[in-house]
Design an enzyme around this catalytic site. Structure first.
Site, short mmCIF file in Angstrom:
data_model
loop_
_atom_site.label_atom_id
_atom_site.label_comp_id
_atom_site.label_asym_id
_atom_site.label_seq_id
_atom_site.Cartn_x
_atom_site.Cartn_y
_atom_site.Cartn_z
N LYS A 124 13.70 25.91 34.23
CA LYS A 124 13.91 25.34 32.90
C LYS A 124 15.40 25.11 32.62
O LYS A 124 15.76 24.26 31.81
CB LYS A 124 13.34 26.25 31.81
CG LYS A 124 11.85 26.55 31.92
CD LYS A 124 10.98 25.39 31.50
CE LYS A 124 9.51 25.77 31.44
NZ LYS A 124 8.92 26.08 32.75
C1 LIG Z 1 7.86 25.72 33.52
C2 LIG Z 1 7.68 26.22 34.92
C3 LIG Z 1 6.83 25.56 35.84
C4 LIG Z 1 6.01 24.34 35.47
O1 LIG Z 1 6.79 23.19 35.30
P1 LIG Z 1 6.20 21.93 34.50
O2 LIG Z 1 7.34 20.98 34.40
O3 LIG Z 1 5.78 22.47 33.16
O4 LIG Z 1 5.07 21.40 35.29
C5 LIG Z 1 6.74 26.08 37.12
N1 LIG Z 1 7.41 27.20 37.47
C6 LIG Z 1 8.22 27.85 36.62
C7 LIG Z 1 8.90 29.09 37.08
C8 LIG Z 1 8.39 27.39 35.31
O5 LIG Z 1 9.19 28.08 34.46
#
Ligand SMILES: *Cc1c(COP(=O)(O)O)cnc(C)c1O
Length: 494
Positions: A110
């Site tokens: 993120k």
């Molecule tokens: C948010 C997240 C995901 C999923 O990503 P999206 O863009 O929502 O598909 C996968 N792994 C981690 C560790 C995340 O924080």
């Protein structure tokens, strides 16, 4: 470049306005009216740094920003707060490459988008001549809250308020948030679960009277969640950058196709790779990995998106999701921008809890492959990859690798493959320690130590000394008290 809503509202916006708005008035998501081609040749791109690639790609989408404004945003976001000088390093493991997206402040992917979103937002406000103070409201089940706090901490003109379910996040996630520094940060534990927190935030956004009262004080509410186009576009950058790095080290030839594997929740990350493909990056297969909440696997296989099913809590919690919001953008593009169809499908999802894709969309999905990993398989992969390759995966990345193995077994396709690695294994220490077969420990901090002792893998900066950090945010409130608390905090600050 103009942006329009997937659901057909005729109000086109420039990128700055779309970033400020987040969601369109008709509840659709903003999409670019056309997807720009790569702004440089692959040959030219080979020698570019992460920041240089970011400036070109983001500049191609957000072309109402000046070059200086984009440079300011990129340089402020991708600097020494990342603990890898490449920002996104590639790790070769066996025949595939892991693209490590977790070297930012909170040790999860993120950070890639939330490091830059605050700067894009503040710049957009300035361009639009909006003098209001912006208050970001975020309900979080863990990862997003901390990444948003880090992104917005001490960014002038903004306040960031995060609400997490008091009993619904891990000890590490809670401490990461409650120890957050910064004069404009506000963190609350909510007595209730994530849905209670989320519902209360939505109600506050929809409360017109409250909005007007805030407006009179020069305050505007906004959101940092992953449907904002200002989060999506920065995620295209690392796919382009990774391809260029493979080219530079002569692992691939110019124009050679690759596959990508993405552990998927809200569909933002994998959609960014698809935009990269549309820009001209030679991506052959988009491999979409889910955990036991495998709505997307079923959708890609059958064309039926159906959430009439149980919700599972798994060891890859950031992918525990049934409604993947960003899929709406892909459906829009695959149906040639048919917003009538989109309105019908999203309306059906709301009411009937399912929809079926038409042939046009099903054809468009032919370069997607979907599969899923059970909790047991996820753990098995973590153990196996560490034993055989000496490479430690977090639970989300292990889901991706399991699905990649399924894909190899089913197709025998040996195309070079890039796997998105979305979190440091230390971020989900207890699950990873269990998968490695380590002894039981008394708390999550002890699991971090035990993984370090067993593997010697470096602990991310942001998690070192976390246990000893001072708790700066102690408030625990009911969802019903959130509005009053927002008002109080913003008022005091005037
Ligand atoms: C948010 C997240 C995901 C999923 O990503 P999206 O863009 O929502 O598909 C996968 N792994 C981690 C560790 C995340 O924080």
């Amino acid at each position: 470049m103009l942006y329009k809503s997937t659901r057909g509202s005729i109000k086109y916006k420039n990128s700055g306005q779309a970033i400020i708005a987040g969601l369109a008035e008709d509840k659709g998501l903003y999409v670019p009216v056309n997807i720009p081609p790569l702004p440089f040749s692959l040959e030219e791109g080979k020698e570019m740094s992460y920041r240089q690639v970011a400036k070109k790609i983001i500049g191609a989408y957000f072309d109402d920003f000046t070059e200086e404004e984009i440079a300011f945003c990129v340089d402020s976001a991708y600097d020494s707060k990342f603990d890898a000088k490449e920002i996104v390093p590639l790790a070769r493991v066996g025949q595939s490459y892991f693209m490590e997206l977790y070297h930012g402040k909170t040790a999860a992917f993120k950070d890639m988008a939330l490091s830059i979103l605050p700067y894009l937002l503040v710049t957009a406000l300035k361009k639009e001549g909006i003098k209001d103070r912006i208050c970001i409201l975020t309900a979080t089940s863990g990862d997003t809250g901390k990444a948003a706090l880090e992104g917005f901490a001490d960014v002038p003109g903004t306040e960031i308020m995060v609400f997490y379910p008091e009993t619904g996040v891990s000890l590490i996630q809670e401490k990461q948030m409650t120890s957050q520094e910064g004069n404009n940060t506000h963190v609350y534990g909510i007595r209730g679960n994530f849905d209670d927190a989320q519902r209360a935030v939505k109600e506050i956004f929809n409360d017109k009277d409250f909005g007007r009262s805030l407006a009179r004080e020069g305050i505007r509410l906004s959101s940092a969640n992953s449907i904002n186009i200002g989060r999506l576009v920065p995620q295209i950058v690392y796919y382009v950058y990774a391809y260029l790095q493979l080219l530079k080290s002569a692992v691939i030839k110019p124009g050679q196709g690759i596959n990508v594997v993405v552990p998927t929740g809200n569909f933002g990350n994998i959609l960014a790779s698809w935009y990269g493909g549309k820009m001209g990056l030679p991506i052959k297969k988009y491999i979409c990995a889910s955990n036991k909440n495998k709505v997307l696997t079923d959708f890609i296989k059958t064309g039926l998106y159906d959430i009439r099913r149980d919700f599972y809590v798994t060891n890859s919690p950031s992918m525990d999701i049934l409604v993947s919001s960003n899929l709406e953008r892909l459906l829009f593009h695959l149906s040639d921008g048919d917003s009538f169809l989109l309105r019908d499908m999203m309306g059906a999802l709301d009411k009937e809890k399912y929809y079926r894709a038409n042939d046009c969309i099903i054809n468009g999905l032919s370069n997607f492959y979907g599969n899923y990993s059970s909790i047991e398989d996820t753990n098995r992969i973590i153990g196996k990859m560490y034993e055989e390759e000496g490479y430690l995966l977090d639970t989300h990345t292990a889901v991706a690798y399991k699905v990649y193995e399924d894909y190899l077994n089913e197709t025998g396709d040996r195309e070079l493959t890039l796997i998105a690695s979305t979190a440091s294994p230390y971020k989900f220490a207890k699950s990873v320690a269990e998968a490695l077969g380590l002894d039981k420990e008394k708390d999550e901090y002890a699991y971090i130590d035990s993984i370090y002792r067993a593997t010697g893998v470096r602990v991310p900066k942001g998690l070192i000394g976390l246990k000893e950090k001072e708790v700066l945010h102690k408030s625990k409130i009911d969802p019903g008290e959130m509005k009053e608390e927002i008002w109080k905090q913003l008022h005091v600050k005037k």
